[in-house]
Design an enzyme around this catalytic site. Structure first.
Site, PDB file in Angstrom:
ATOM      1  N   VAL A  61       0.811  -1.222   0.000  1.00  0.00           N
ATOM      2  CA  VAL A  61       0.000   0.000   0.000  1.00  0.00           C
ATOM      3  C   VAL A  61       0.843   1.272   0.000  1.00  0.00           C
ATOM      4  O   VAL A  61       0.311   2.365  -0.176  1.00  0.00           O
ATOM      5  CB  VAL A  61      -0.965   0.046   1.203  1.00  0.00           C
ATOM      6  N   TYR A  62       2.138   1.152   0.215  1.00  0.00           N
ATOM      7  CA  TYR A  62       2.970   2.357   0.220  1.00  0.00           C
ATOM      8  C   TYR A  62       3.053   2.936  -1.187  1.00  0.00           C
ATOM      9  O   TYR A  62       3.625   2.325  -2.096  1.00  0.00           O
ATOM     10  CB  TYR A  62       4.380   2.041   0.719  1.00  0.00           C
TER      11      TYR A  62
END
Length: 344
Positions: A61-62
């Site tokens: 998700v980064y």
């Protein structure tokens, strides 16, 4: 660089590791964390490797996977010299199967992470959140298959409650699946909730803590003090709502003692805050989230020296808060505490 055994496994990892959440810089949160590109990432990786930091942590998700891509590119030609850790499970889209840790999602997420990281295996895969909709048996069966396939070597969790970890470990023991050996947690001098339940669990069940945000979401840098508010360029102005809550008076009290201690030992405030964590039970590695070379070099100075017992005691005392029920009686009352000593 000192290494420690990760939980109840045979894997040795450095006491300092690097978090690549600052790579990429897209979205309302991660754009404020940092926007390091491939060239900048290579330079930070170089500094880490020179210092003996060989564990690099990221998540799908980064920056919508861009962090993994940049980290994989920065490690090109050096993969055999490092350990890669990533996390899966948080939402990456709006579809019904774009979140959680179902069998389909785990398999697809791991394959996607391998492509982005340009690698054939993930050294440590951590579930980024507990999925209450997927049976624990399905999750552990899938992780077992991923380990047996060689795509994953070790497994861990992040942001799990104590009962969720224990339920998972019970299922693993019942069916002979791999056990979690790592718990990536928020822990700092202004955030000691980890100690109430997850720290004793880690001691009892053999989970090593990988600490994220060791500087209290950027509050323990020394730039914010009782008489000095957050400067205009502080990330807190835009990111505070995304992070753990911190009481301002507690922060000021802690910073006062950090400043005193830093002056005594001739070190920076961040170095003292990280050093305190490295002396706490179950802590295997502290993840550094530096955006700049200057920040990284300063953080790397948290090793090679130590705090005295008196300095540790002062930091313990100023940062101690009362835990919620049912934990506070074990702090307050002799009848509870006598047979349940608090971790030192």
């Amino acid at each position: 660089m000192e290494t420690r055994r990760l939980g109840r496994s045979g894997l040795q990892i450095p006491v300092l590791s690097f978090g690549a959440g600052t790579f990429g810089g897209s979205g309302p949160l991660f754009s404020n964390w940092g926007n390091t590109d491939v060239a900048g990432a290579r330079r930070l990786v170089d500094l880490c490797l020179d210092a003996g930091v060989t564990l690099f942590d990221t998540a799908d998700v980064y920056s919508d996977g861009r962090s993994e891509e940049i980290l994989g590119e920065a490690l090109r030609g050096r993969r055999d010299h490092v350990l890669l850790s990533t996390k899966v499970g948080l939402p990456t889209g709006d579809g019904p199967n774009d979140a959680g840790t179902s069998r389909a999602r785990l398999v697809d997420s791991v394959d996607a992470a391998l492509r982005r990281l340009r690698t054939e295996h993930i050294d440590l895969l951590q579930l980024h959140a507990f999925d209450a909709f997927t049976p624990v048996e399905e999750v552990l069966w899938t992780l077992d298959a991923l380990v047996r396939s060689g795509k994953v070597r070790y497994i861990g969790v992040s942001n799990f409650a104590g009962w969720q970890i224990m339920k998972s470990l019970a299922v693993a023991d019942r069916y002979g699946y791999p056990r979690y050996v790592a718990n990536q947690v928020y822990y700092s001098l202004v955030g000691r909730d980890y100690e109430a339940e997850l720290l004793p669990l880690g001691l009892d069940q053999g989970l090593g803590a990988l600490v994220w945000s060791p500087l209290g979401w950027g509050r323990l840098t020394g730039r914010i003090r009782r008489d000095r508010p957050a400067p205009p360029d502080s990330r807190l102005h835009t990111t505070a709502a995304y992070g753990p809550p911190v009481d301002d008076e507690l922060m000021y009290d802690v910073v006062d003692v950090l400043l005193e201690t830093a002056a005594e030992v001739g070190r920076s405030v961040p170095q003292v805050a990280i050093r305190w964590l490295l002396n706490r039970p179950t802590v295997t590695s502290v993840i550094l989230g530096a955006r700049t070379e200057e920040q990284l070099l300063d953080n790397l100075g948290a090793v090679g020296w130590d705090l005295t017992a008196d300095q540790m005691a002062r930091l313990d005392a100023v940062s101690q808060v009362e835990h919620p029920y049912p934990h506070f009686p074990y702090q307050r009352q002799e009848g509870f505490a006598r047979r349940n000593p608090a971790p030192v």
